[in-house]
Write an enzyme that holds these catalytic residues in place. Sequence first.
Site, PDB file in Angstrom:
ATOM      1  N   HIS A  22       0.794  -1.224   0.000  1.00 49.18           N
ATOM      2  CA  HIS A  22       0.000   0.000   0.000  1.00 49.18           C
ATOM      3  C   HIS A  22       0.827   1.275   0.000  1.00 49.18           C
ATOM      4  O   HIS A  22       0.253   2.363   0.032  1.00 49.18           O
ATOM      5  CB  HIS A  22      -0.926   0.029   1.220  1.00 49.18           C
ATOM      6  CG  HIS A  22      -2.117  -0.870   1.104  1.00 49.18           C
ATOM      7  ND1 HIS A  22      -3.257  -0.516   0.412  1.00 49.18           N
ATOM      8  CD2 HIS A  22      -2.350  -2.113   1.588  1.00 49.18           C
ATOM      9  CE1 HIS A  22      -4.137  -1.497   0.477  1.00 49.18           C
ATOM     10  NE2 HIS A  22      -3.619  -2.473   1.183  1.00 49.18           N
ATOM     11  N   LYS A  52      -8.811  13.863   4.106  1.00 53.15           N
ATOM     12  CA  LYS A  52      -7.943  12.687   4.145  1.00 53.15           C
ATOM     13  C   LYS A  52      -7.000  12.868   5.328  1.00 53.15           C
ATOM     14  O   LYS A  52      -6.976  13.929   5.960  1.00 53.15           O
ATOM     15  CB  LYS A  52      -7.145  12.530   2.844  1.00 53.15           C
ATOM     16  CG  LYS A  52      -6.445  13.814   2.410  1.00 53.15           C
ATOM     17  CD  LYS A  52      -5.774  13.653   1.064  1.00 53.15           C
ATOM     18  CE  LYS A  52      -6.781  13.711  -0.054  1.00 53.15           C
ATOM     19  NZ  LYS A  52      -6.960  12.471  -0.762  1.00 53.15           N
ATOM     20  N   ARG A  53      -6.214  11.842   5.641  1.00 52.06           N
ATOM     21  CA  ARG A  53      -5.231  11.998   6.708  1.00 52.06           C
ATOM     22  C   ARG A  53      -4.285  13.157   6.379  1.00 52.06           C
ATOM     23  O   ARG A  53      -3.947  13.390   5.220  1.00 52.06           O
ATOM     24  CB  ARG A  53      -4.434  10.702   6.899  1.00 52.06           C
ATOM     25  CG  ARG A  53      -5.196   9.581   7.593  1.00 52.06           C
ATOM     26  CD  ARG A  53      -5.673   9.962   8.985  1.00 52.06           C
ATOM     27  NE  ARG A  53      -4.579  10.128   9.927  1.00 52.06           N
ATOM     28  CZ  ARG A  53      -4.174   9.173  10.781  1.00 52.06           C
ATOM     29  NH1 ARG A  53      -4.778   8.023  10.836  1.00 52.06           N
ATOM     30  NH2 ARG A  53      -3.174   9.420  11.603  1.00 52.06           N
ATOM     31  N   LYS A 108       0.465  14.478   1.034  1.00 49.97           N
ATOM     32  CA  LYS A 108      -0.888  14.760   0.520  1.00 49.97           C
ATOM     33  C   LYS A 108      -1.081  16.253   0.252  1.00 49.97           C
ATOM     34  O   LYS A 108      -2.055  16.663  -0.357  1.00 49.97           O
ATOM     35  CB  LYS A 108      -1.937  14.244   1.498  1.00 49.97           C
ATOM     36  CG  LYS A 108      -1.921  12.713   1.644  1.00 49.97           C
ATOM     37  CD  LYS A 108      -2.941  12.234   2.665  1.00 49.97           C
ATOM     38  CE  LYS A 108      -2.841  10.739   2.923  1.00 49.97           C
ATOM     39  NZ  LYS A 108      -3.344   9.916   1.818  1.00 49.97           N
ATOM     40  N   THR A 164      -8.762   6.378  -2.283  1.00 48.16           N
ATOM     41  CA  THR A 164     -10.138   5.912  -2.515  1.00 48.16           C
ATOM     42  C   THR A 164     -11.127   7.060  -2.330  1.00 48.16           C
ATOM     43  O   THR A 164     -12.233   7.010  -2.857  1.00 48.16           O
ATOM     44  CB  THR A 164     -10.509   4.751  -1.578  1.00 48.16           C
ATOM     45  OG1 THR A 164     -10.226   5.113  -0.224  1.00 48.16           O
ATOM     46  CG2 THR A 164      -9.747   3.493  -1.941  1.00 48.16           C
ATOM     47  N   LYS A 219     -14.767   8.136  -4.351  1.00 48.89           N
ATOM     48  CA  LYS A 219     -16.045   8.456  -3.708  1.00 48.89           C
ATOM     49  C   LYS A 219     -16.593   9.790  -4.220  1.00 48.89           C
ATOM     50  O   LYS A 219     -17.794   9.919  -4.493  1.00 48.89           O
ATOM     51  CB  LYS A 219     -15.864   8.488  -2.193  1.00 48.89           C
ATOM     52  CG  LYS A 219     -15.507   7.139  -1.581  1.00 48.89           C
ATOM     53  CD  LYS A 219     -14.956   7.267  -0.179  1.00 48.89           C
ATOM     54  CE  LYS A 219     -14.358   5.937   0.290  1.00 48.89           C
ATOM     55  NZ  LYS A 219     -13.568   6.052   1.517  1.00 48.89           N
TER      56      LYS A 219
END
Length: 865
Positions: free
Chosen positions: A383, A579-580, A585, A687, A691
């Site tokens: 991952h 998100k985290r 990110k 993911t 969504k």
Amino acid sequence: MTSKPVTDQEKRKQISVRGIASLEGVADIKKSFNRHLHFTLVKDRNVATPRDYYFALANTVRDQLVGRWIRTQQYYYEKDPKRVYYLSLGFYMGRALQNTMLNLGIQSSCDEAMYQIGLGIEELEEMEEDAGLGNGGLGRLAACFLDSMATLGLAAYGYGIRYEYGIFNQKIREGWQVEEADDWLRYGNAWDKARPEYMIPVHFYGRVDHEDGDWSKPSKWSDTNVVFAMPYDTPTPGYGNNTVNTLRLYTAKSPNSFNLGVFNTGDYIQAVCDRNLAENISRVLYPNDNFFEGKELRLKQEYFVVCATVQDIIRRFKSSIFGCRDPVRTSLDAFPDKVAIQLNDTHPALAIPELMRLFVDVEKMPWERAWNIVRKTCAYTNHTVLPEALERWPVHLLERMLPRHLEIIYIITQSTWKMCPKMFPDDPDRLRRMSLVEEEGEKRINMAHLCIVGSHVVNGVAAIHSEIIRTSVFKDFVELAEKMGEKNKFQNKTNGITPRRWLLLCNPGLADLIAEKIGEDWPKNLDQLRELESFKDDAAFIRRVSQIKQENKMKLAQFINKQWGVKVDPSSMFDVQVKRIHEYKRQLMNALHIVVMYNRIKTDPNKDFVPRTVMVGGKAAPGYHTAKMIIKLINNIAHVVNNDPIVGDRLKVVYLENYRVSLAEKVIPAADLSEQISTAGTEASGTGNMKFMLNGALTIGTLDGANVEMAEEMNGENIFIFGLKVDEVEQLDKDGYNARSFYENVPELRTALDQISSGYFNPNEPDQFAHFVENLIKFDRFKLLADFQSYVECQDKVSAAYKDTYKWTQMCIANIAASGKFSSDRTIAEYARQIWGVEPQPNLKIPAPNEPLERAENTEGYKDF
């Protein structure tokens, strides 16, 4: 509790994808609800609380599950299919009530029953605690996979830990993240069932005795500390097929025996209290995401779950019909034909040496035979490619805690050493690169390497991620596999999401419209959404899609105002990044863009500006200082922007405190723009991007993770792509990346960073972010400054597109229509056929509890749980 305001027209309208209310069904639910309120909760309507009503309804719905659950396990026992075991240290399930009603097709009946009783079902659903037993995307992916495995009729089981405290609750105080314990079991759990009859001993520490000094021969692990793993089973229903699979989560229990040395001295109280130390193993979920923290308790958790799971798998195999036909030792050769074990990242990697220990030491199996079985049984999903996220456990810790397993890992390493010189005689450094034991600095075991050599298939989770694995991170192992004839060992399985929770449940208005246009089969065949392309020029359809989005935005705006006291304009663009919180990110890039927009408004207040509400949500690992600073900065910026009268409603910033599954179900259907802006080559898949796409939000993103495939599904249109590509990022590093040059040559960037550094957004502590900005300009590991100009220019294109509501909605429809690939049903079907060796049964309909079940001969009773 007030009644739910439902019009007669709404009551009459029933969409079959959520179940049709029948008079008989409604009456049964009302009867069961009142029975549970009286006999389970021991309350009447005079003293019952909203939480009592929730539990009464949850138990009523659970009653509908139980018969199907038992019947499913009976069916598996009778048919004896190959079973799939999904091992994960996290399952981020969220709430269960609405999802269960939906999958069983009783949502409409329950809604009507509660209406007739005088209760609002939405209020009851809000009483449920999120089961936050996972970190971010990996744990939520596991939850989606469970839903899909049940929907596809696979005999599948999830295995993990029943943490007493899940992912922490996030509070924002004076702009800072503060963590509070997630006591999700405070009021009990309506959904799981304790199974003390299947309690399993788990051993730690001790010593290993060898009969002849050969580690590969059966050995005895003695003088160990024992902890018991007690399973709790949670039913996981498939959609519309009567299949109810099992998620088995373990909690740690101390043995009943006391430490006699302490006990005999008369310190009975201390002897009892010491028992709690063993039970700490399942006390709390480690909150780190994409970062390895080599704590002893974490290693205990990892071994605890795999030890209990592997023993349970072998028990179920032996008690199955197949296992009972032949002597045990003979039937174990067929273990890979009846068992598939999927390792969700490296966290369950110890399943490989644990299986070897049981086969060699307990079953007395020769090493090579055992190793052949293990490799055929196990498969590994990678991952992440971030070096700090890859697990490397110190040898001294394994030697003390799991001495036999370390010996087994050493033997596995030796077999790799033997192969490399033969296959690659001109590459002597390959042994060092591929070794399971890293000798540089502190001696450590590379768990990813253990997973690779111990599995028959290794997969990435997006096409670009899998390519990076093949050509870079695990290139040596790919070449070895090809030399050994294992050409399909390294595969890609692009992630997916369950359309049941992430459209049917969270966006019922859009789900109803889709069902009206293309029929009611799409929740089980998401590829059918392609049929919506024929409506992309239908003005009436476009208006309805736009209207549904606006209704979702109004609901979210009301929620934000009630929850955090921020009034946002539902007609503004809802620009969302949830998100985290992690540097890769790049929430910081989003924050800098907010400052740029703020400065533009302040510089020219009369200039036309497309109103935006920027929402950021996510949790930072408690020890991740930089991520916490990013949260603080965003909240500081929000305070200035939201209170500036010149800005007004043209720009608002909202930090979505305590982002979790149930909050995502409110935010995602209301989003206009989805921010997926990680540095190319760092996000394995994502993911959340899927969504948002499924719910009709447009994406601004880099060519990273699944963004690449999302763009491909739309032929590069209807998506806003910016920034460096993977090869360009690599080239920038080779050339010697100079972040300061971008700071000096992009005026809006420089102004924003200077404002932050000088204390513009934190006048009470003006130096608070000075060092933070300085570090960014010096190091900028994730190329934020290099991509910033491209990002701002792309955001300008987004604003221009949003002005044309008709065209924007057409783009939204194109996204929805192209999202079929990203169903977790497709992902699981690929795992099933290409890794596990089983065939999905999407049309399987397990006989209902009141229907006959074909019986197998000479069975000794029902043993499949």
